[in-house]
Scaffold this motif. Structure first.
Motif, mmCIF file in Angstrom:
data_model
loop_
_atom_site.group_PDB
_atom_site.id
_atom_site.type_symbol
_atom_site.label_atom_id
_atom_site.label_comp_id
_atom_site.label_asym_id
_atom_site.label_seq_id
_atom_site.Cartn_x
_atom_site.Cartn_y
_atom_site.Cartn_z
ATOM 1 N N UNK A 110 0.805 -1.213 0.000
ATOM 2 C CA UNK A 110 0.000 0.000 0.000
ATOM 3 C C UNK A 110 0.837 1.261 0.000
ATOM 4 N N UNK A 111 2.104 1.178 0.384
ATOM 5 C CA UNK A 111 3.001 2.337 0.436
ATOM 6 C C UNK A 111 3.906 2.428 -0.787
ATOM 7 N N UNK A 112 3.714 1.588 -1.775
ATOM 8 C CA UNK A 112 4.625 1.606 -2.927
ATOM 9 C C UNK A 112 4.444 2.891 -3.717
ATOM 10 N N UNK A 116 4.422 12.615 -4.981
ATOM 11 C CA UNK A 116 4.501 13.517 -6.127
ATOM 12 C C UNK A 116 5.263 14.791 -5.792
ATOM 13 N N UNK A 117 5.167 15.223 -4.548
ATOM 14 C CA UNK A 117 5.899 16.415 -4.094
ATOM 15 C C UNK A 117 6.722 16.049 -2.877
ATOM 16 N N UNK A 118 7.829 16.749 -2.707
ATOM 17 C CA UNK A 118 8.639 16.542 -1.508
ATOM 18 C C UNK A 118 7.972 17.230 -0.324
ATOM 19 N N UNK A 119 8.299 16.763 0.864
ATOM 20 C CA UNK A 119 7.790 17.346 2.111
ATOM 21 C C UNK A 119 6.264 17.342 2.183
ATOM 22 N N UNK A 120 5.657 16.249 1.786
ATOM 23 C CA UNK A 120 4.214 16.101 1.917
ATOM 24 C C UNK A 120 3.923 15.005 2.928
ATOM 25 N N UNK A 121 2.689 14.883 3.310
ATOM 26 C CA UNK A 121 2.285 13.856 4.257
ATOM 27 C C UNK A 121 1.842 12.589 3.533
ATOM 28 N N UNK A 122 2.485 12.270 2.462
ATOM 29 C CA UNK A 122 2.150 11.090 1.679
ATOM 30 C C UNK A 122 2.658 9.831 2.374
#
Length: 147
Positions: A110-112, A116-122
């Motif tokens: 699920x984390x693969x 898309x952006x750096x410093x996000x809560x992805x």
């Protein structure tokens, strides 16, 4: 003021000009699962039976060339394995043949993927966990690659 008349032949021609693409003819589709066969044991039952002879602590252990009757059965099998190890799964990329039937399916962590952006809560952390399934000749599925 003159009354304008419309020519029905001219209006039909303009409708045909608007739609220039041709619809591709679909020839058929591979069934999603193979025919049930009397005496065939599902992969989960095989894994449970072989657990007694294995020395590892995992009940469900994926092996290359293990076969499944359907894609849903394979997903459930890998989901049990991932639950035992401690991660979640989702469907990944798939490949289709000329008949638009799925022939290869990836089931991934699920984390693969990458954010898309750096410093996000992805939650994407580029996890490499993979369970690649290929189609068998009798419309079943088998494990081709496992990470």
């Amino acid at each position: 003021m003159e009354a304008t008349t419309t020519n029905p032949i001219h209006s039909q021609k303009s409708d045909q000009d608007q739609c220039t693409w041709k619809r591709r003819i679909r020839l058929g589709k591979i069934p999603d699962q193979r025919e049930p066969k009397r005496g065939r044991v599902c992969s989960l039952e095989k894994a449970m039976r072989s657990y007694v002879h294995r020395k590892s602590g995992q009940v469900v252990a994926p092996e290359i060339a293990r076969e499944f009757d359907s894609l849903a059965e394979a997903f459930k099998f890998y989901n049990l394995y991932s639950w035992e190890i401690g991660f979640g799964i989702r469907y990944g990329q798939s490949r289709t043949n000329a008949h638009k039937s799925r022939t290869v399916q990836d089931i991934v962590c699920g984390c693969s993927g990458r954010p898309k952006k750096e410093n996000t809560k992805s939650v994407a952390c580029n996890c490499q966990a993979l369970f690649r399934l290929h189609r068998t000749n009798d419309n079943g599925w088998y494990i081709h690659d496992f990470r």
